[in-house]
Design a protein around this motif. Structure first.
Motif, mmCIF file in Angstrom:
data_model
loop_
_atom_site.group_PDB
_atom_site.id
_atom_site.type_symbol
_atom_site.label_atom_id
_atom_site.label_comp_id
_atom_site.label_asym_id
_atom_site.label_seq_id
_atom_site.Cartn_x
_atom_site.Cartn_y
_atom_site.Cartn_z
ATOM 1 N N VAL A 1 24.694 -3.115 3.074
ATOM 2 C CA VAL A 1 24.817 -4.645 2.910
ATOM 3 C C VAL A 1 25.444 -5.152 4.057
ATOM 4 N N LEU A 2 26.560 -4.593 4.762
ATOM 5 C CA LEU A 2 26.991 -4.981 5.793
ATOM 6 C C LEU A 2 26.259 -5.187 6.962
ATOM 7 N N ALA A 3 25.301 -3.975 7.001
ATOM 8 C CA ALA A 3 24.534 -3.895 8.187
ATOM 9 C C ALA A 3 23.368 -4.604 8.328
ATOM 10 N N TRP B 1 33.537 3.132 7.459
ATOM 11 C CA TRP B 1 32.223 3.266 6.627
ATOM 12 C C TRP B 1 31.102 3.479 7.351
ATOM 13 N N LYS B 2 31.295 3.844 8.763
ATOM 14 C CA LYS B 2 29.955 4.161 9.431
ATOM 15 C C LYS B 2 29.076 3.316 9.483
ATOM 16 N N THR B 3 29.223 2.225 9.817
ATOM 17 C CA THR B 3 28.110 1.191 9.736
ATOM 18 C C THR B 3 28.355 -0.107 10.737
ATOM 19 N N GLU B 4 27.050 -0.749 10.907
ATOM 20 C CA GLU B 4 27.182 -1.906 11.636
ATOM 21 C C GLU B 4 27.671 -2.922 10.614
ATOM 22 N N VAL B 5 28.163 -4.274 11.330
ATOM 23 C CA VAL B 5 28.374 -5.244 10.403
ATOM 24 C C VAL B 5 27.595 -6.505 11.058
ATOM 25 N N ARG B 6 26.719 -6.901 10.416
ATOM 26 C CA ARG B 6 26.072 -8.281 10.791
ATOM 27 C C ARG B 6 26.190 -9.307 10.031
ATOM 28 N N GLY B 7 25.470 -10.587 10.330
ATOM 29 C CA GLY B 7 25.430 -11.770 9.615
ATOM 30 C C GLY B 7 27.186 -12.324 9.103
ATOM 31 N N GLU C 1 26.761 -18.973 15.883
ATOM 32 C CA GLU C 1 26.552 -18.383 17.553
ATOM 33 C C GLU C 1 28.085 -17.627 17.912
ATOM 34 N N GLU C 2 29.052 -18.351 17.592
ATOM 35 C CA GLU C 2 30.306 -17.949 18.191
ATOM 36 C C GLU C 2 30.568 -16.757 17.156
ATOM 37 N N CYS C 3 30.069 -16.608 15.999
ATOM 38 C CA CYS C 3 30.471 -15.362 15.051
ATOM 39 C C CYS C 3 29.653 -13.911 15.421
ATOM 40 N N ARG C 4 28.900 -14.350 16.144
ATOM 41 C CA ARG C 4 27.570 -13.208 16.384
ATOM 42 C C ARG C 4 28.564 -12.233 17.522
ATOM 43 N N ALA C 5 29.499 -12.635 18.215
ATOM 44 C CA ALA C 5 30.239 -11.861 19.196
ATOM 45 C C ALA C 5 31.131 -10.757 18.484
ATOM 46 N N LEU C 6 31.762 -11.270 17.134
ATOM 47 C CA LEU C 6 32.429 -10.323 16.374
ATOM 48 C C LEU C 6 31.760 -9.086 15.987
ATOM 49 N N GLU C 7 30.680 -9.186 15.961
ATOM 50 C CA GLU C 7 29.636 -8.172 15.321
ATOM 51 C C GLU C 7 29.656 -7.072 16.260
#
Length: 388
Positions: A71-73, A95-101, A183-189
């Protein structure tokens, strides 16, 4: 493995996919460790009767986080956090994942006319008129069992998180700034908490004063320190201080006896790790020398400080006009880079103030200011006005 916790994880993931969003916060301990230890994950999802909150305890329950990691990815699911940087890095690794959105309510607050770096409790009071108790913030989250006070505190951190996100998004839609915040939050991913020696090496003190052979020893010692610190789960500085590492690389001692001549090495370190240090130094001596990078420093000019102040005045004026937190637009370092690039006749597209929404809002005007196409003056009300 706890079948009940696994069932809860699957239910939370299913709810997030059905509603399109999930709120999450973590409690962790970083002090005295190589990297932070995840102690608790607090999850909030929309439910038919309100908000469902669950506390997932990785130190007690052996559960499979894969459904939530997926879900995070998923970029189609909004992941709501507050001050997300550390949480995102921790979850990605653990959790060995990406975090998107990602939608960070602290970031969003800066676009909604509130101050940058606003705390969660202050933001809840401002936006929802909700006051948290915040009584357990400095407790030992790695100790078990958790107290009822700790569990209540942890649940409070996500109890109103999704509601807060909606309130901020509504305000941002009204002001036409929701896309800016997203757009600013995308950098946190892209944040992470990995410790790559290649990234750490240039930050060692006085590393550029060493010759190539000494630098190779410093790199070998840095690799050894990171591996050792990870194995014993202690901060790297407790294994070997930066200054001591560089001094060892400079002198390159070949025996335990010569190690004793290096300041900063305690008797305990010599006893426990003396042989390993000598071996790491030997590996560095046998390695390829690492040349000193000879990149020219940016050219500065005596007029630059005044230009930075002038540029900062424009940025602060624009931030006030737009009811934006100034820190979102530019730092003094950003402004100095813009001035240096302009002076050198270069287009530095990596400067954040010249990109995206920042470029549209103030970046172009900064260049026009430097080029003389834009001027600043003080009007009759004592306010700074930019005009062409």
């Amino acid at each position: 493995m706890s079948s009940s916790t696994d069932r809860i994880v699957h239910e939370l993931a299913a709810a997030a996919r059905e509603t399109g969003r999930l709120g999450i916060d973590t409690e962790f301990v970083g002090e005295g460790r190589y990297r932070p230890l995840l102690c608790l994950a607090q999850i909030a999802v929309d439910a038919p009767n309100g908000i469902r909150i669950e506390l997932l305890d990785p130190l007690v329950d052996e559960f499979d986080p894969t459904p939530l990691a997926e879900v995070l990815a998923d970029p189609e699911i909004e992941i709501v956090l507050h001050a997300a940087r550390q949480d995102v890095a921790l979850l990605k690794r653990t959790w060995k994942t990406e975090v998107r959105g990602v939608f960070d309510t602290q970031v969003a607050a800066g676009f909604a006319g509130l101050r940058a770096q606003m705390g969660y409790d202050a933001l809840l009071r401002e936006m929802l008129r909700v006051k948290l108790q915040k009584s357990a913030s400095f407790t030992r989250w790695e100790q078990r069992p958790l107290s009822e006070e700790q569990r209540r505190y942890a649940a409070e951190d996500v109890q109103h998180l999704l509601q807060l996100a909606v309130a901020l998004q509504n305000r941002l839609v009204e002001s036409g700034r929701l896309e800016w915040a997203v757009e600013e939050c995308r950098a946190l991913e892209e944040v992470h908490d990995s410790r790559d020696p290649a990234d750490l090496f240039p930050r060692l003190p006085r590393i550029d004063r060493l010759d190539p052979a000494q630098r190779a020893v410093a790199y070998a010692l840095l690799e050894w320190r990171e591996e050792t610190a990870e194995q014993v789960d202690r901060p790297p500085s407790t294994v070997l201080q930066d200054q001591t590492l560089v001094e060892l690389a400079k002198r390159r001692p070949t025996s335990r006896e010569r190690l004793k001549q290096i300041r900063g090495l305690s008797e305990a370190t010599l006893h426990r790790r003396g042989d390993a240090l000598v071996q790491a130094i030997a590996r560095g001596r046998d390695a390829e020398p690492i040349p000193v990078e000879t990149e020219r420093p940016p050219r500065t000019d005596p007029a630059d400080p005044a230009l930075v102040v002038l540029a900062e005045t424009l940025v602060r004026t624009r931030a006030e006009q737009e009811e934006l937190a100034y820190e979102l637009l530019a730092s003094r370092a950003d402004l100095q880079r813009i001035i240096t690039s302009w002076r050198d006749g270069r287009d530095d597209e990596q400067i954040r103030t010249l990109q995206g929404w920042r470029g549209d809002l103030v970046g172009t005007d900064l260049i026009d200011l430097l080029e003389g196409r834009l001027a600043l003056r003080v009007d009759g009300d004592g306010r700074v006005v930019a005009e062409r």
